[in-house]
Design an enzyme around this catalytic site. Structure first.
Site, PDB file in Angstrom:
ATOM      1  N   HIS A  73      38.164  70.341 -18.987  1.00  0.00           N
ATOM      2  CA  HIS A  73      38.909  71.777 -19.041  1.00  0.00           C
ATOM      3  C   HIS A  73      40.445  71.861 -18.967  1.00  0.00           C
ATOM      4  CE1 HIS A  73      39.673  71.925 -14.734  1.00  0.00           C
ATOM      5  NE2 HIS A  73      38.857  70.857 -14.437  1.00  0.00           N
ATOM      6  N   ASP A 190      44.065  67.372 -12.673  1.00  0.00           N
ATOM      7  CA  ASP A 190      42.807  68.080 -12.782  1.00  0.00           C
ATOM      8  C   ASP A 190      42.726  69.214 -13.755  1.00  0.00           C
ATOM      9  OD1 ASP A 190      40.307  69.321 -12.295  1.00  0.00           O
ATOM     10  OD2 ASP A 190      40.575  69.824 -10.268  1.00  0.00           O
ATOM     11  N   GLU A 224      37.027  76.592 -16.171  1.00  0.00           N
ATOM     12  CA  GLU A 224      36.379  75.689 -15.147  1.00  0.00           C
ATOM     13  C   GLU A 224      36.668  75.874 -13.736  1.00  0.00           C
ATOM     14  OE1 GLU A 224      35.265  72.183 -12.614  1.00  0.00           O
ATOM     15  OE2 GLU A 224      37.098  73.278 -12.785  1.00  0.00           O
ATOM     16  N   GLU A 225      37.935  76.208 -13.388  1.00  0.00           N
ATOM     17  CA  GLU A 225      38.393  76.471 -11.983  1.00  0.00           C
ATOM     18  C   GLU A 225      37.648  77.635 -10.978  1.00  0.00           C
ATOM     19  OE1 GLU A 225      39.519  74.163 -10.291  1.00  0.00           O
ATOM     20  OE2 GLU A 225      40.943  72.968 -11.701  1.00  0.00           O
ATOM     21  N   ASP A 245      35.804  64.865 -15.629  1.00  0.00           N
ATOM     22  CA  ASP A 245      36.828  65.379 -14.642  1.00  0.00           C
ATOM     23  C   ASP A 245      37.068  64.422 -13.434  1.00  0.00           C
ATOM     24  OD1 ASP A 245      38.182  67.576 -13.474  1.00  0.00           O
ATOM     25  OD2 ASP A 245      36.552  69.075 -13.714  1.00  0.00           O
ATOM     26  N   HIS A 325      43.945  68.953  -6.131  1.00  0.00           N
ATOM     27  CA  HIS A 325      44.159  70.457  -6.292  1.00  0.00           C
ATOM     28  C   HIS A 325      45.641  70.680  -5.151  1.00  0.00           C
ATOM     29  CE1 HIS A 325      40.524  72.858  -7.604  1.00  0.00           C
ATOM     30  NE2 HIS A 325      40.916  72.131  -8.320  1.00  0.00           N
TER      31      HIS A 325
HETATM   32 ZN    ZN Z   1      38.512  69.893 -12.718  1.00  0.00          ZN
END
Ligand code: ZN
Length: 349
Positions: A73, A190, A224-225, A245, A325
């Site tokens: 993603h 990510d 995706e998030e 991922d 994150h």
């Molecule tokens: Zn991810």
């Protein structure tokens, strides 16, 4: 069989460019467009878009085997303008649950609906050390106390609105990309690192005149998030889906930045044992440095497809990303391992 060589310089340049394109979930179009431009260089690929705006690249070959798919993603954590305060500063609503303490003092761009960009930064509302002293450190870092100070002359809601800023405008946090001694440090590795893994694998195979043993779809997903990215976009004749991922690195985790990881189970439960066995065998055959791991607070786009009714064997692989994150970091060893694993998968039956 040895795998095609990876062009590391290309990989790094491509990844840095992608990281520097703001693409919070819901506002990921610039990153999708960038991907479209990059992948259109390969005549082997047929590109299309889903109605939701994701990009599908199909590499079709003659084969009796059913097609497979890989997904990664380009959307990232971010925010939107929630409120314009009476002092002209902004309150935000977070996209994908970014933690406030990880972006305190970070630079941001506000993208207005009219196409303008306004610069600013994220601060706690008790920021001045000469006013609040140590008490400023005690203020809770939450939606009420974090604000955006705009780099524009405004001290009122009216003046901020005159800058063209409205409720709902996209707010993108600076990625702060830095490459040092094989380490890549940036927000939003990510999952842009894994998007770069897919592109690097395509490039290495194409440059060496090789191709997948059966047709493959690459889904570059854009939601995706928030949990439903790849829920749509995987063709129904696909037999196997490999989600690419990030792997979780930190206390209690087996993954590290120097290996790729096969995730056995995450918050959404276990992945597909049969496809996992195949992925392990490929890694061992090609001497790809890998780990297996269990991720405590994690869901993937592949699981989104399963939940939406997708009937495929499903695995999740990816490079170890430290401090996910948050202010993330990866290493070329883990990234190359992931690219090689993708190629090993596509070049074998
Ligand atoms: Zn991810």
């Amino acid at each position: 069989m040895s795998l095609p060589k990876i062009d590391e310089t290309y990989f790094i340049n491509f990844l840095v460019d992608l990281l520097n394109i703001p693409s919070p979930t819901g506002f990921a179009e610039p990153a999708i467009e960038f991907m479209e431009k990059e992948l259109s260089k390969y005549k082997q690929l047929q590109l299309s878009r889903t109605r939701k705006g994701a990009l599908v690249a199909a590499w079709q070959v003659e084969s009796d085997l059913p097609p497979v798919a890989l997904t990664a993603h380009v959307d990232t954590l971010g925010a939107v303008v929630k409120e314009i305060k009476s002092n002209g500063r902004l309150k935000l609503s977070r996209i994908g649950g970014i933690q406030w303490n990880t972006v305190e003092t970070e630079g941001v761009w506000i993208f207005t609906s009219k196409g303008e960009k306004v610069r600013g930064s994220v601060l706690i509302d008790t920021a001045s050390g000469h006013i609040y002293g140590p008490a400023g450190g005690e203020t809770p870092r939450n939606d009420d106390h974090m604000e955006v100070r705009l780099d524009a002359r405004t001290t009122s809601e009216k003046e901020t609105r005159e800058l063209g800023i409205n409720i709902g405008d996209c707010v993108a946090f600076d990625p702060r990309v830095e490459v040092t001694h094989g380490f890549i440090r940036s927000r939003f590795l990510d999952d842009k690192a894994c998007v770069a893994n897919l592109v690097a694998a395509i490039k290495s195979m194409a440059d060496s005149g090789q191709g997948p043993v059966r047709s493959v779809y690459f889904l570059i997903s854009n939601y995706e998030e928030v949990g439903h990215g790849a829920a749509a976009g995987i063709p129904s004749d696909v037999a196997e889906l490999v989600t690419v991922d990030m792997a979780v690195v930190g206390n209690g985790q087996e993954s590290d930045e120097f290996h790729a990881t096969l995730c056995i189970k995450d918050s959404g439960g276990p992945y597909h044992e049969g496809l996992n066995k195949k992925m392990r065998a490929l890694a061992e055959q090609h001497k790809i440095p890998y780990k297996t791991d269990v991720y405590p607070l994690y869901g993937s786009d592949g699981e989104a497809f399963w939940r939406a009714g997708g009937d495929v064997a499903l695995s999740l692989i990816g490079p170890g990303i430290d401090a996910s994150h948050n202010y993330e970091r990866a290493h070329m060893d883990g990234l190359n391992a992931t690219t090689n694993w993708i190629m090993a998968y596509l070049l074998s039956e």
